[in-house]
Design an enzyme around this catalytic site. Sequence first.
Site, PDB file in Angstrom:
ATOM      1  N   SER A   9       0.852  -1.192   0.000  1.00 40.99           N
ATOM      2  CA  SER A   9       0.000   0.000   0.000  1.00 40.99           C
ATOM      3  C   SER A   9       0.882   1.234   0.000  1.00 40.99           C
ATOM      4  CB  SER A   9      -0.913   0.011   1.225  1.00 40.99           C
ATOM      5  OG  SER A   9      -1.438   1.308   1.444  1.00 40.99           O
ATOM      6  N   GLY A  10       0.604   2.156  -0.918  1.00 39.84           N
ATOM      7  CA  GLY A  10       1.401   3.376  -0.978  1.00 39.84           C
ATOM      8  C   GLY A  10       1.199   4.273   0.225  1.00 39.84           C
ATOM      9  N   SER A  11      -0.070   4.557   0.591  1.00 45.31           N
ATOM     10  CA  SER A  11      -0.311   5.464   1.722  1.00 45.31           C
ATOM     11  C   SER A  11       0.187   4.851   3.027  1.00 45.31           C
ATOM     12  CB  SER A  11      -1.802   5.801   1.824  1.00 45.31           C
ATOM     13  OG  SER A  11      -2.580   4.638   2.018  1.00 45.31           O
TER      14      SER A  11
ATOM     15  N   GLY B 268      -1.968   5.256  -3.113  1.00 46.11           N
ATOM     16  CA  GLY B 268      -0.733   5.042  -3.864  1.00 46.11           C
ATOM     17  C   GLY B 268      -0.837   3.897  -4.844  1.00 46.11           C
ATOM     18  N   THR B 269      -1.373   2.754  -4.383  1.00 47.84           N
ATOM     19  CA  THR B 269      -1.472   1.614  -5.291  1.00 47.84           C
ATOM     20  C   THR B 269      -2.526   1.849  -6.366  1.00 47.84           C
ATOM     21  OG1 THR B 269      -2.789   0.581  -3.529  1.00 47.84           O
ATOM     22  CG2 THR B 269      -0.547  -0.221  -3.836  1.00 47.84           C
TER      23      THR B 269
END
Length: 348
Positions: free
Chosen positions: A92-94, A260-261
Site C-alpha cells: 500500500s502506498g499510503s 498510492g497503489t
Amino acid sequence: MPHRECTLELIDTQSGGDVSRIVISGVEPLPGASVLEKARYLQNEGDGLRRLLLSEPYGDPAMSIDLIVEPSRPGAQAGYIIMEAMGYPLYSGSNTICTATALLQSGAIPMEEGLQNVVLESPAGLALITARVNAGRVDSITTQGEPAYVADEGLSVEVPHYGRVDFDLVWSGAYYAMIDASRHGFSISAEEQIALTAFGDAFVRAARPDLRQVHPELGDVGPLPFAHFMGPVRTVATGHLESPSATYVHPGVLCRSPTGTGTSARLALMARRGEIREGESLETISPRGSRFVGTVLNEARVGDYAALHSTITGRARLIAHSRITVDLDDPLVDPTDLAHVLLPRPAA
C-alpha cells in the site's frame, strides 16, 4: 482471577486524510521466515488484532493498521504488515508513506537531514523509499513498491441497479478494478462520496466471483478488494498530468486519499494504452482534494506479464502517539484469535 490486560503502543498518522495506525510494540514475535509468511500467519491465526484496532471502541473500519515486524530481506531496516477492512493487502502506498514517516520521526530509524534512503519490507517485497527531511521533519516520502501490470482488459459485469460496468483488472500490490467514472455519471466530487461508496460496494459484490485471485509469484491473494474510479486526465505542464480519482475498499470504505497503489495501477493502465511515458507523472486528486504524484519509471516483468515500475510521492503527518489497554475479558473484545499474539502486561 487476575485481570487479563495487554498494552499496545501506537503511532497514528495520516496521509491524504487516510489514517494509518502503526503498531510499534505489544505484539509477540510472529512465526515466519519472511514478512509475507508472518502476514499469512497473522491472517490465519491472529486476525483478532486487525478486527480489534479497526472496530469500536478501539478504531474505525476506515483506518489502516501497520504492524512493525522483523524484516527478512538483506538491506531492509524494518518490516510491516498492512491490515485494512478488506483484509491484508500485500502493499500500500499510503501505508508505506505513513509507516516510513512514523519510523523516522519516532527515532526507530535514525533521521538524516536532506534526502534519506530507507528500505522497508512489505509482504509483497521491498519498498525503496526516499524521504525528504527538513529541519528534523519528514516533508515528503517517495516510495517504489512492486511493479504493476495489467492482468485483464475489456472485462464487464452486470451490476444490480447500475447495469453493465466495463473495467480492467490491474495488479499494483493488490488487484484493482479500474472503472471510468464518467461513464456512470460521476465527476468524483466530495458530494458524490456516498454514491461512489454504494456503487463500489454493488460492483465488487457482483464482480468478485469470476475474477482471478492468484498472482504469478505471490500465489493466492484473495478476492477482489479494490475498485478505482478514474476521472478525465488533463495536462498541467509538459510531462505532468492530473486526474480526479477515488478508491473504494471493500466493504464500505471510500479512501480519503487517491491511494498510492490505485495511482500505480492507473499508471500501468495508461502506459499500456500509450497515454503516459517513462519520466512523466500523473497527479491523482481524491474527492476530498488530497493529492499523490505517481511517476513512471522503467518497464519490468512479473511472470509472463509486461509490468511497470513507478514511484508514488506523498506526505504523512503524525497525529497521535498512544498506549492503549486491551482488556481480554471485555465482552466487546474477542480474545480467541487475539490473546496469543499479544504480549502480556508485566506483573506489577
